[in-house]
Design an enzyme around this catalytic site. Structure first.
Site, PDB file in Angstrom:
ATOM      1  CG  HIS A  95      -1.932   1.101   1.170  1.00  0.00           C
ATOM      2  ND1 HIS A  95      -1.640   2.381   1.567  1.00  0.00           N
ATOM      3  CD2 HIS A  95      -3.219   1.127   0.738  1.00  0.00           C
ATOM      4  CE1 HIS A  95      -2.714   3.147   1.384  1.00  0.00           C
ATOM      5  NE2 HIS A  95      -3.688   2.408   0.879  1.00  0.00           N
ATOM      6  CD  GLU A 165      -5.274   1.872  -3.369  1.00  0.00           C
ATOM      7  OE1 GLU A 165      -6.408   2.200  -3.031  1.00  0.00           O
ATOM      8  OE2 GLU A 165      -4.395   1.565  -2.562  1.00  0.00           O
ATOM      9  N   GLY A 171      -6.388   9.143  -0.134  1.00  0.00           N
ATOM     10  CA  GLY A 171      -6.545   9.716   1.207  1.00  0.00           C
ATOM     11  C   GLY A 171      -6.878  11.196   1.236  1.00  0.00           C
ATOM     12  CB  SER A 209     -10.031  10.099  -4.124  1.00  0.00           C
ATOM     13  OG  SER A 209      -9.151  10.685  -3.199  1.00  0.00           O
TER      14      SER A 209
END
Ligand code: PGA
Length: 256
Positions: A95, A165, A171, A209
Site C-alpha cells: 500500500h 492506486e 486519502g 478517492s
C-alpha cells in the site's frame, strides 16, 4: 461463468475491533448480486473472530500488512502464519502508505509478496506512481517495475489480486484521478501481468478517492474488475452505496 466484481475497503488505522464486528455483521446481513466478491481489511486487532462473521456471507477478510519472515526478532511485526491462524483470506502488501510513509522498499515488498504467495493466502498487491513520477512521464516504467519486482518467479497457481492506486489520489488531500489518466495505466498493468506468464486472469481493482460520485466512471474502465475504497466505504451505507453503483456500471461494461 462470468468474471466476479471485487469490492472492498481498507480501514487503515481506523475502527476498533467492536466497531469492525458491527460493520461486518451489518454487511453480512445485506444481499449482494451473485458474483460480487466483498472484502474488508481492518487493523490487526479486529481480525480475531471476524472471518466467522464474514465468511458465511462470502465476505473475505484481509490484513493490511505482514512480515516476510515466519518468526524472529522483529518486534512489533506480525507473520503470515499468525494471520492464517485467524482464518484471514488475504494480505495486502505495498500500500502507498507502507511504501512512502513507512519506507518499505521494493525489495521488502518483493519478499513480503513472495511470503504471502507461498503461504496459500491471497496477495493483494498495491501499485501506483507518485505525482512526481507521473509528472516526469515515468508512470509506465514505475508500474512495470513494481509489478515485476513483486511478482517475478511466483509459483504457478498463486492467488493474487492487484490494486492500482495512484499515490497522489489516495486519502485526505488526494485528488481523484481523471479516467483518461487511469485507463492507459490499466492497460500497462494488464500488459505487464500478461507478460508474467504464470499468472493469468488476475483481478485488477482501482483505488484512490473512489466515492459515490465517481465510482461508476472507474468501474467502467476496460480491464478493471473492481474497486478498492477507503474513506467513502467506512460506513455501512457508504460501502453498500458505492458497491451498488460501481457494480451497476461494471455490469453494463461486462454486458457490452
Ligand atoms: P481513499 O483510500 O479511498 O480514502 O482515498 C484508498 C486507499 O488508501 O486504499
Amino acid at each position: 461463468m462470468s468474471r466476479p466484481f471485487f469490492f472492498g475497503t481498507n480501514f487503515k488505522m481506523h475502527q476498533t475491533a467492536r466497531e469492525t464486528c458491527t460493520f461486518v455483521e451489518g454487511l453480512a446481513s445485506r444481499r449482494v448480486p451473485e458474483g460480487v466478491r466483498r472484502f474488508v481489511i481492518p487493523p490487526f486487532t479486529s481480525l480475531p473472530g471476524l472471518p466467522r462473521l464474514g465468511h458465511p456471507a462470502g465476505i473475505a477478510i484481509g490484513a493490511q500488512n505482514a512480515h516476510y519472515a515466519a518468526a524472529g526478532a522483529y518486534t512489533g511485526e506480525i507473520s503470515i502464519g499468525m494471520l492464517a491462524e485467524h482464518d484471514v483470506d488475504l494480505v495486502m502488501i505495498g500500500h502507498a502508505e507502507r511504501r512512502h510513509d513507512f519506507g518499505e522498499s521494493e525489495d521488502i515488498i518483493a519478499r513480503k509478496s513472495a511470503a504471502v504467495l507461498g503461504s496459500g493466502l491471497t496477495l493483494l498487491l498495491c501499485v501506483g506512481e507518485t505525482l512526481d513520477e507521473r509528472t516526469r512521464g515515468d508512470t509506465a516504467p514505475v508500474l512495470v517495475r513494481q509489478l515485476r519486482g513483486a511478482l517475478a518467479d511466483i509459483p504457478r497457481g498463486s492467488l493474487v489480486w492487484v490494486a492500482y492506486e495512484p499515490v497522489w489520489s489516495i486519502g485526505e488531500g488526494g485528488l481523484p484521478a481523471d479516467v483518461a489518466d487511469v485507463a492507459p495505466a490499466v492497460g500497462i498493468i494488464r500488459e505487464t501481468l500478461a507478460g508474467l506468464i504464470r499468472i493469468a486472469d488476475v483481478p485488477l481493482l482501482y483505488g484512490g478517492s473512489v466515492n459515490l460520485a465517481n465510482c461508476a466512471d472507474y468501474a467502467g474502465i476496460p480491464g478493471i474488475d473492481g474497486l478498492f475504497v477507503g474513506r467513502a466505504a467506512w460506513t455501512l451505507e457508504g460501502y453498500c452505496g458505492v458497491l451498488e453503483r460501481g457494480h451497476a456500471s461494471w455490469s453494463r461494461k461486462a454486458a457490452i
